[in-house]
Design an enzyme around this catalytic site. Structure first.
Site, short mmCIF file in Angstrom:
data_model
loop_
_atom_site.label_atom_id
_atom_site.label_comp_id
_atom_site.label_asym_id
_atom_site.label_seq_id
_atom_site.Cartn_x
_atom_site.Cartn_y
_atom_site.Cartn_z
N MET A 97 -0.45 -62.06 -39.48
CA MET A 97 0.95 -61.63 -40.10
C MET A 97 2.07 -62.27 -39.20
O MET A 97 2.98 -62.76 -39.80
CB MET A 97 1.01 -60.02 -39.98
CG MET A 97 2.16 -59.56 -40.45
SD MET A 97 2.36 -58.01 -40.85
CE MET A 97 2.51 -57.30 -39.29
N LEU A 98 2.04 -62.21 -37.96
CA LEU A 98 3.30 -62.59 -37.13
C LEU A 98 3.59 -64.13 -37.16
O LEU A 98 4.43 -64.67 -37.17
CB LEU A 98 3.51 -62.06 -35.85
CG LEU A 98 4.40 -62.58 -34.88
CD1 LEU A 98 5.57 -62.13 -35.44
CD2 LEU A 98 4.18 -61.75 -33.46
N ASP A 141 -10.05 -70.86 -30.44
CA ASP A 141 -10.46 -69.39 -30.09
C ASP A 141 -10.14 -69.42 -28.80
O ASP A 141 -10.33 -69.95 -27.83
CB ASP A 141 -11.93 -69.32 -30.17
CG ASP A 141 -12.50 -68.18 -29.83
OD1 ASP A 141 -11.79 -67.20 -29.22
OD2 ASP A 141 -13.69 -67.74 -30.06
N ILE A 142 -8.83 -68.20 -28.54
CA ILE A 142 -8.33 -68.12 -27.45
C ILE A 142 -9.35 -67.56 -26.30
O ILE A 142 -9.18 -67.56 -25.09
CB ILE A 142 -7.12 -67.35 -27.40
CG1 ILE A 142 -7.66 -65.72 -27.65
CG2 ILE A 142 -6.05 -67.92 -28.25
CD1 ILE A 142 -6.36 -64.71 -27.68
N THR A 199 -6.38 -56.45 -33.55
CA THR A 199 -5.30 -55.55 -33.88
C THR A 199 -6.06 -54.08 -34.58
O THR A 199 -5.41 -53.22 -34.95
CB THR A 199 -4.35 -56.07 -34.80
OG1 THR A 199 -5.05 -56.89 -35.89
CG2 THR A 199 -3.64 -57.22 -33.88
N THR A 234 2.14 -54.61 -26.98
CA THR A 234 2.48 -53.27 -27.90
C THR A 234 2.96 -52.37 -27.10
O THR A 234 2.86 -52.17 -25.87
CB THR A 234 0.97 -53.14 -28.39
OG1 THR A 234 0.98 -51.89 -29.07
CG2 THR A 234 -0.26 -53.13 -27.38
N ASP A 235 3.50 -51.30 -27.90
CA ASP A 235 3.86 -50.07 -27.36
C ASP A 235 2.79 -49.24 -26.83
O ASP A 235 2.92 -48.14 -26.14
CB ASP A 235 4.44 -49.30 -28.50
CG ASP A 235 3.86 -49.30 -29.71
OD1 ASP A 235 3.14 -50.35 -30.13
OD2 ASP A 235 3.77 -48.04 -30.18
N TYR A 239 -7.58 -49.94 -27.32
CA TYR A 239 -6.65 -51.09 -27.84
C TYR A 239 -5.57 -51.30 -26.92
O TYR A 239 -5.33 -52.27 -26.28
CB TYR A 239 -6.19 -50.73 -29.04
CG TYR A 239 -5.10 -51.59 -29.66
CD1 TYR A 239 -5.14 -52.86 -30.03
CD2 TYR A 239 -3.65 -51.31 -29.76
CE1 TYR A 239 -4.02 -53.98 -30.55
CE2 TYR A 239 -2.76 -52.22 -30.00
CZ TYR A 239 -2.91 -53.21 -30.56
OH TYR A 239 -1.75 -54.05 -30.71
N LYS A 256 -5.01 -54.38 -24.33
CA LYS A 256 -3.46 -54.94 -24.40
C LYS A 256 -2.95 -55.06 -22.90
O LYS A 256 -2.38 -55.98 -22.46
CB LYS A 256 -2.66 -54.63 -25.55
CG LYS A 256 -3.22 -54.77 -26.85
CD LYS A 256 -3.15 -56.21 -27.26
CE LYS A 256 -1.72 -56.67 -27.49
NZ LYS A 256 -1.71 -58.00 -28.18
N1 LIG Z 1 0.77 -55.12 -36.41
C1 LIG Z 1 1.60 -54.35 -35.39
O1 LIG Z 1 1.73 -53.16 -36.09
C2 LIG Z 1 1.64 -54.62 -34.07
C3 LIG Z 1 2.08 -53.48 -33.39
C4 LIG Z 1 2.20 -53.71 -31.85
C5 LIG Z 1 1.83 -54.64 -31.39
N2 LIG Z 1 1.45 -55.77 -32.37
C6 LIG Z 1 1.04 -57.18 -31.71
O2 LIG Z 1 1.64 -58.21 -32.56
C7 LIG Z 1 0.89 -59.48 -32.34
C8 LIG Z 1 0.77 -60.09 -33.75
O3 LIG Z 1 0.00 -58.97 -34.71
P1 LIG Z 1 -0.10 -59.35 -35.91
O4 LIG Z 1 0.06 -58.02 -36.65
O5 LIG Z 1 0.17 -60.57 -36.51
O6 LIG Z 1 -1.93 -59.37 -36.07
P2 LIG Z 1 -2.99 -59.87 -37.01
O7 LIG Z 1 -2.48 -60.04 -38.49
O8 LIG Z 1 -3.99 -59.14 -36.90
O9 LIG Z 1 -3.12 -61.35 -36.54
C9 LIG Z 1 -3.90 -61.65 -35.26
C10 LIG Z 1 -4.67 -62.77 -35.72
O10 LIG Z 1 -5.58 -63.14 -34.45
C11 LIG Z 1 -6.53 -63.90 -34.80
N3 LIG Z 1 -7.72 -63.73 -33.94
C12 LIG Z 1 -8.36 -62.66 -33.40
N4 LIG Z 1 -9.28 -62.95 -32.41
C13 LIG Z 1 -9.33 -64.27 -32.14
C14 LIG Z 1 -9.51 -65.29 -31.13
N5 LIG Z 1 -10.54 -64.98 -30.55
N6 LIG Z 1 -8.91 -66.67 -31.09
C15 LIG Z 1 -7.65 -66.87 -31.84
N7 LIG Z 1 -7.50 -66.21 -32.86
C16 LIG Z 1 -7.94 -64.99 -32.70
C17 LIG Z 1 -6.98 -62.93 -35.97
O11 LIG Z 1 -8.09 -63.69 -36.86
P3 LIG Z 1 -9.29 -62.90 -37.59
O12 LIG Z 1 -8.28 -62.31 -38.61
O13 LIG Z 1 -9.98 -64.08 -37.94
O14 LIG Z 1 -9.39 -61.86 -36.82
C18 LIG Z 1 -5.84 -62.79 -36.76
O15 LIG Z 1 -5.49 -63.95 -37.58
C19 LIG Z 1 -0.52 -58.87 -31.78
O16 LIG Z 1 -0.50 -59.17 -30.36
C20 LIG Z 1 -0.69 -57.54 -31.64
O17 LIG Z 1 -1.47 -56.84 -30.95
C21 LIG Z 1 1.28 -55.69 -33.52
#
Ligand SMILES: NC(=O)c1ccc[n+]([C@@H]2O[C@H](COP(=O)([O-])OP(=O)(O)OC[C@H]3O[C@@H](n4cnc5c(N)ncnc54)[C@H](OP(=O)(O)O)[C@@H]3O)[C@@H](O)[C@H]2O)c1
Length: 302
Positions: free
Chosen positions: A12-13, A37-38, A63, A102-103, A126, A130
């Site tokens: 999403m981000l 793949d990180i 996530t 994250t918080d 989680y 993190k």
């Molecule tokens: N969304 C929230 O409310 C929230 C709140 C606090 C913090 N955050 C943080 O904000 C950041 C961005 O979140 P987001 O909402 O954009 O998350 P997201 O939509 O779940 O995107 C995360 C992406 O990372 C990919 N991923 C997973 N494992 C991976 C790997 N080994 N190597 C490379 N890519 C990989 C996922 O791919 P797959 O879909 O294939 O698994 C997904 O496309 C994250 O660090 C999250 O922890 C988010």
């Protein structure tokens, strides 16, 4: 010209980060999990060698907060080992790393905003994974590692709370939403802007490495947030009714108080993100369009 590499490009981000970089004319490459793949040092090394980035923005993460409770090892590989592998590669290449966190690294039972240096104490798997990622970045890159904590994130490009509420408003007469968890709804576009400005500041030497809090100003509860969403939809906010967390027990505990402080921005010369209501109003048309287009499924990810 320096290149930026953005991981997790399928999430999403990351697309908003790439869009923000493009708006500034910064050359950037987005890589999804299939290309980068990180957790795999070879994959990371190859991407670094190919693109030679000056800045890496890590948006990749596990996530699924509830899923992490039963799959902590798998979550730790992505949220702990992944950032470590990226930090090692950035150290070798002399690149800046902006790592999104994250918080949930805090206990979430406070009564005043958590400062950037407040003691951590995650209550969920989680959050623990993190926190491990944050530690790796800060340890390995004391001068060029940046941890940017965010929370309650929403944007047009992914499943999230706002899009779910837009969908539910159309099909439910009333909605019960928890009123005993406080936090800061944050728009991906606002966070993307701060990530880009932090990276630019890091390259220019005006922003020091460390922890930054990338959340909106102000605070609210999920209940009040939903009432605001209903208002913006032109729906009667009274259809949203307050309830408590006890009515919505989930595998991972949810923090009751997840408000992050923004004092640290002062030293960066960048202002904290604006008030959550103002951001939501600006973001709203894009969220409605994305949801009514129904281009992403609803999940419980965050
Ligand atoms: N969304 C929230 O409310 C929230 C709140 C606090 C913090 N955050 C943080 O904000 C950041 C961005 O979140 P987001 O909402 O954009 O998350 P997201 O939509 O779940 O995107 C995360 C992406 O990372 C990919 N991923 C997973 N494992 C991976 C790997 N080994 N190597 C490379 N890519 C990989 C996922 O791919 P797959 O879909 O294939 O698994 C997904 O496309 C994250 O660090 C999250 O922890 C988010």
């Amino acid at each position: 010209m320096s290149v930026w590499l953005v991981t997790g490009a399928g999430g999403m981000l990351a697309p908003d980060v790439l869009e923000r970089l493009a708006a500034d004319g910064i050359q950037a490459v987005g890589r999804g999990r299939a290309d980068l793949d990180i957790t795999d040092p070879e994959s990371v090394r190859a991407a670094m060698a190919e693109h030679r980035p000056a800045v890496v923005v890590n948006c990749a993460a596990w996530t699924d907060v509830d899923g992490a409770e039963t799959q902590e090892e798998a979550a730790l590989a992505v949220n702990g080992t992944g950032p470590r592998v990226l930090a090692e590669a950035c150290k070798e290449a002399g690149a800046v790393l902006l790592h999104v966190s994250t918080d949930y690294v805090f206990a979430g039972d406070g009564t005043k905003p958590y400062a950037e240096d407040a003691p951590t104490g995650p209550r969920s798997a989680y959050g623990r994974t993190k926190l491990a990622g944050e530690g790796a970045v800060l340890d390995l890159l004391p001068d060029t590692g940046h941890v940017v904590r965010t929370a309650w994130l929403y944007g047009a490009g992914g499943p999230n709370f706002v899009r779910t509420m837009i969908k539910l408003e159309a099909v439910k007469d009333t909605l019960d939403v928890v009123d005993d968890q406080r936090g800061q709804p944050t728009w991906t576009a606002d966070l993307a802007d701060r990530l880009v400005r932090l990276g630019q500041g890091a390259l220019a030497g005006t922003v020091k490495a460390g922890v930054h809090h990338g959340t909106s100003s102000g605070e609210t509860t999920w209940f009040e947030f939903t009432r605001e969403i209903f208002r913006l939809l032109g729906a009667d906010p009274e259809r949203v009714r307050p309830t408590t967390s006890a009515a919505f027990v989930r595998p991972a505990p949810r923090p009751s108080y997840s408000v992050l402080g923004h004092e640290g921005w002062r030293a960066t010369g960048i202002e904290p993100i604006r008030d959550w209501r103002e951001a939501l109003a600006e973001a709203f048309p894009s969220l409605v369009a994305a949801e009514r287009g129904n281009d992403t499924p609803d999940t419980t990810r965050r």
